[in-house]
Motif scaffolding. Structure first.
Motif, PDB file in Angstrom:
ATOM      1  N   HIS A 112       0.843  -1.191   0.000  1.00  0.00           N
ATOM      2  CA  HIS A 112       0.000   0.000   0.000  1.00  0.00           C
ATOM      3  C   HIS A 112       0.886   1.252   0.000  1.00  0.00           C
ATOM      4  O   HIS A 112       2.024   1.220   0.492  1.00  0.00           O
ATOM      5  CB  HIS A 112      -0.897   0.016   1.237  1.00  0.00           C
ATOM      6  CG  HIS A 112      -1.906  -1.082   1.272  1.00  0.00           C
ATOM      7  ND1 HIS A 112      -2.851  -1.250   0.286  1.00  0.00           N
ATOM      8  CD2 HIS A 112      -2.125  -2.080   2.191  1.00  0.00           C
ATOM      9  CE1 HIS A 112      -3.610  -2.290   0.586  1.00  0.00           C
ATOM     10  NE2 HIS A 112      -3.188  -2.803   1.719  1.00  0.00           N
TER      11      HIS A 112
ATOM     12  N   GLU B 221       1.011   3.741   1.860  1.00  0.00           N
ATOM     13  CA  GLU B 221       1.459   4.184   3.180  1.00  0.00           C
ATOM     14  C   GLU B 221       2.707   3.471   3.667  1.00  0.00           C
ATOM     15  O   GLU B 221       3.337   3.912   4.633  1.00  0.00           O
ATOM     16  CB  GLU B 221       0.319   4.012   4.185  1.00  0.00           C
ATOM     17  CG  GLU B 221      -0.733   5.083   4.026  1.00  0.00           C
ATOM     18  CD  GLU B 221      -2.033   4.770   4.754  1.00  0.00           C
ATOM     19  OE1 GLU B 221      -2.067   4.900   6.002  1.00  0.00           O
ATOM     20  OE2 GLU B 221      -3.019   4.413   4.082  1.00  0.00           O
TER      21      GLU B 221
ATOM     22  N   ARG C 194       7.424   6.005   2.954  1.00  0.00           N
ATOM     23  CA  ARG C 194       7.439   7.383   3.443  1.00  0.00           C
ATOM     24  C   ARG C 194       7.589   8.373   2.292  1.00  0.00           C
ATOM     25  O   ARG C 194       7.157   9.522   2.403  1.00  0.00           O
ATOM     26  CB  ARG C 194       8.592   7.549   4.447  1.00  0.00           C
ATOM     27  CG  ARG C 194       8.324   6.931   5.801  1.00  0.00           C
ATOM     28  CD  ARG C 194       9.575   6.908   6.642  1.00  0.00           C
ATOM     29  NE  ARG C 194      10.524   5.876   6.187  1.00  0.00           N
ATOM     30  CZ  ARG C 194      11.729   5.686   6.730  1.00  0.00           C
ATOM     31  NH1 ARG C 194      12.147   6.487   7.704  1.00  0.00           N
ATOM     32  NH2 ARG C 194      12.521   4.717   6.271  1.00  0.00           N
TER      33      ARG C 194
ATOM     34  N   VAL D 104      -5.917   3.049   0.812  1.00  0.00           N
ATOM     35  CA  VAL D 104      -5.325   4.012   1.747  1.00  0.00           C
ATOM     36  C   VAL D 104      -6.294   4.212   2.904  1.00  0.00           C
ATOM     37  O   VAL D 104      -7.507   4.064   2.745  1.00  0.00           O
ATOM     38  CB  VAL D 104      -5.033   5.374   1.076  1.00  0.00           C
ATOM     39  CG1 VAL D 104      -3.976   5.225  -0.008  1.00  0.00           C
ATOM     40  CG2 VAL D 104      -6.301   5.989   0.505  1.00  0.00           C
ATOM     41  N   THR D 105      -5.751   4.581   4.064  1.00  0.00           N
ATOM     42  CA  THR D 105      -6.622   4.899   5.187  1.00  0.00           C
ATOM     43  C   THR D 105      -7.183   6.307   5.014  1.00  0.00           C
ATOM     44  O   THR D 105      -6.625   7.143   4.290  1.00  0.00           O
ATOM     45  CB  THR D 105      -5.863   4.830   6.520  1.00  0.00           C
ATOM     46  OG1 THR D 105      -4.801   5.795   6.507  1.00  0.00           O
ATOM     47  CG2 THR D 105      -5.290   3.438   6.749  1.00  0.00           C
TER      48      THR D 105
ATOM     49  N   TYR E 192      -4.744   9.045   5.976  1.00  0.00           N
ATOM     50  CA  TYR E 192      -3.691   9.249   4.980  1.00  0.00           C
ATOM     51  C   TYR E 192      -4.245  10.000   3.774  1.00  0.00           C
ATOM     52  O   TYR E 192      -3.611  10.925   3.264  1.00  0.00           O
ATOM     53  CB  TYR E 192      -3.133   7.892   4.558  1.00  0.00           C
ATOM     54  CG  TYR E 192      -1.948   7.965   3.615  1.00  0.00           C
ATOM     55  CD1 TYR E 192      -0.687   8.277   4.091  1.00  0.00           C
ATOM     56  CD2 TYR E 192      -2.096   7.704   2.248  1.00  0.00           C
ATOM     57  CE1 TYR E 192       0.410   8.343   3.236  1.00  0.00           C
ATOM     58  CE2 TYR E 192      -1.013   7.756   1.390  1.00  0.00           C
ATOM     59  CZ  TYR E 192       0.242   8.080   1.888  1.00  0.00           C
ATOM     60  OH  TYR E 192       1.309   8.138   1.034  1.00  0.00           O
ATOM     61  N   TRP E 193      -5.420   9.597   3.326  1.00  0.00           N
ATOM     62  CA  TRP E 193      -6.062  10.245   2.179  1.00  0.00           C
ATOM     63  C   TRP E 193      -6.241  11.743   2.420  1.00  0.00           C
ATOM     64  O   TRP E 193      -5.968  12.567   1.547  1.00  0.00           O
ATOM     65  CB  TRP E 193      -7.405   9.591   1.908  1.00  0.00           C
ATOM     66  CG  TRP E 193      -8.222  10.234   0.824  1.00  0.00           C
ATOM     67  CD1 TRP E 193      -9.244  11.119   0.984  1.00  0.00           C
ATOM     68  CD2 TRP E 193      -8.071  10.050  -0.593  1.00  0.00           C
ATOM     69  NE1 TRP E 193      -9.759  11.493  -0.237  1.00  0.00           N
ATOM     70  CE2 TRP E 193      -9.054  10.844  -1.224  1.00  0.00           C
ATOM     71  CE3 TRP E 193      -7.228   9.278  -1.380  1.00  0.00           C
ATOM     72  CZ2 TRP E 193      -9.208  10.904  -2.598  1.00  0.00           C
ATOM     73  CZ3 TRP E 193      -7.371   9.328  -2.758  1.00  0.00           C
ATOM     74  CH2 TRP E 193      -8.354  10.131  -3.353  1.00  0.00           C
TER      75      TRP E 193
END
Length: 277
Positions: A70, A72, A75, A236-237, A240-241
């Motif tokens: 994913h 995430e 970095r 994505v979480t 994070y989005w």
């Protein structure tokens, strides 16, 4: 542009012509070496996690693995996809509405063998009938590539081969290998370099005779409707989005979830499992 992304010349006419003609183009010095060192740390951590569970890593030949991750997990994901050269290449080849569909990495370890010549999937109708490319694979090396480390080898111009005689539309018969070997170019990227290629350009990983692994990040990008997203499971979480720049969100059409589920690799390429006979 972040400090990690270095200023490089961008000529869209060169990008268009080189990919159209050769099926691959490189951009030396796109990122700082410090950024690549961080990338390698993230890749190695992701590989250790993938190896700890069933289906986390898939074989692409003896001592050679592929892992999808994913965004995430990296970095430097935003640095990569928002690099001006990456954006310019995607827009030039795939159009302004391109979509990021894959993030992963390939690692040939010591003892990895020559792969059979192959393309990553059969040529789509748009390429065969319209002469239009609908996908790109970006590669970022995590090491300075040396001759004995199993460098990537590619046969420029073969992205336009119809491939009717290719097994599963991907693997040319061995009696045609000489044609690819005559065209073959080995690539020796350094840390900070990035390349973009059509996944249809016939290529292979070569034998790693060193004691060093050669991890390479893979970013897969599609034109609208290409359909390669069906082979991948990007997500994505929500947190994070919400932190992503809108310019990145515009090209990341994937589920937004409360919690990420580790990816079980779907894009298995059976013809690569045993390596070259």
């Amino acid at each position: 542009m972040t400090a990690a992304a270095l200023d490089v010349p961008i000529d869209i006419d060169v990008i268009r012509e080189t990919i159209h003609t050769d099926g691959i183009i490189g951009c030396p010095g796109a990122f700082s070496r410090a950024w690549v060192e961080q990338l390698r740390e993230d890749v190695e951590a992701a590989f250790a996690e993938a190896q700890s569970r069933e289906g986390g890593a898939v074989g692409r030949g003896p001592n050679r693995y592929y892992v999808e991750i994913h965004p995430e997990a990296l970095r430097g994901f935003v640095d990569l996809v928002d690099h001006p050269w990456v954006r310019a290449t995607c827009e030039t080849v795939l159009g302004p509405d391109y979509q990021i569909v894959e993030v992963g990495f390939d690692i040939p370890f010591a003892g990895a063998k020559n792969q059979p010549w192959h393309r990553d999937f059969p040529a789509p109708r748009e390429t065969l009938e319209e002469g239009r490319l609908t996908s790109l694979a970006f590669n970022v090396t995590c090491v300075d590539t040396e001759e004995d480390m199993g460098p990537f080898e590619i046969a420029p111009g073969t992205h336009w081969d119809e491939g009717e005689e290719f097994d599963h539309g991907m693997f040319p018969p061995k009696n045609e290998y000489s044609r690819f070997e005559e065209r073959a170019v080995r690539k020796y990227p350094r840390m900070g370099d990035i390349s973009a290629r059509s996944a249809l350009t016939v290529h292979r990983g070569t034998r790693n005779e060193s004691a060093t692994s050669r991890p390479v990040l893979v970013l897969g990008v599609d034109a609208p409707g290409a359909g390669n997203d069906e082979k991948h499971d990007l997500a994505v979480t929500r947190a994070y989005w919400e932190g992503l720049p809108q310019r990145v969100r515009d090209h990341l059409d994937c589920p937004i979830v409360e919690e990420l589920t580790p990816i079980t690799q779907k894009h298995t390429i059976e013809g690569l499992v045993m390596g070259e006979a």
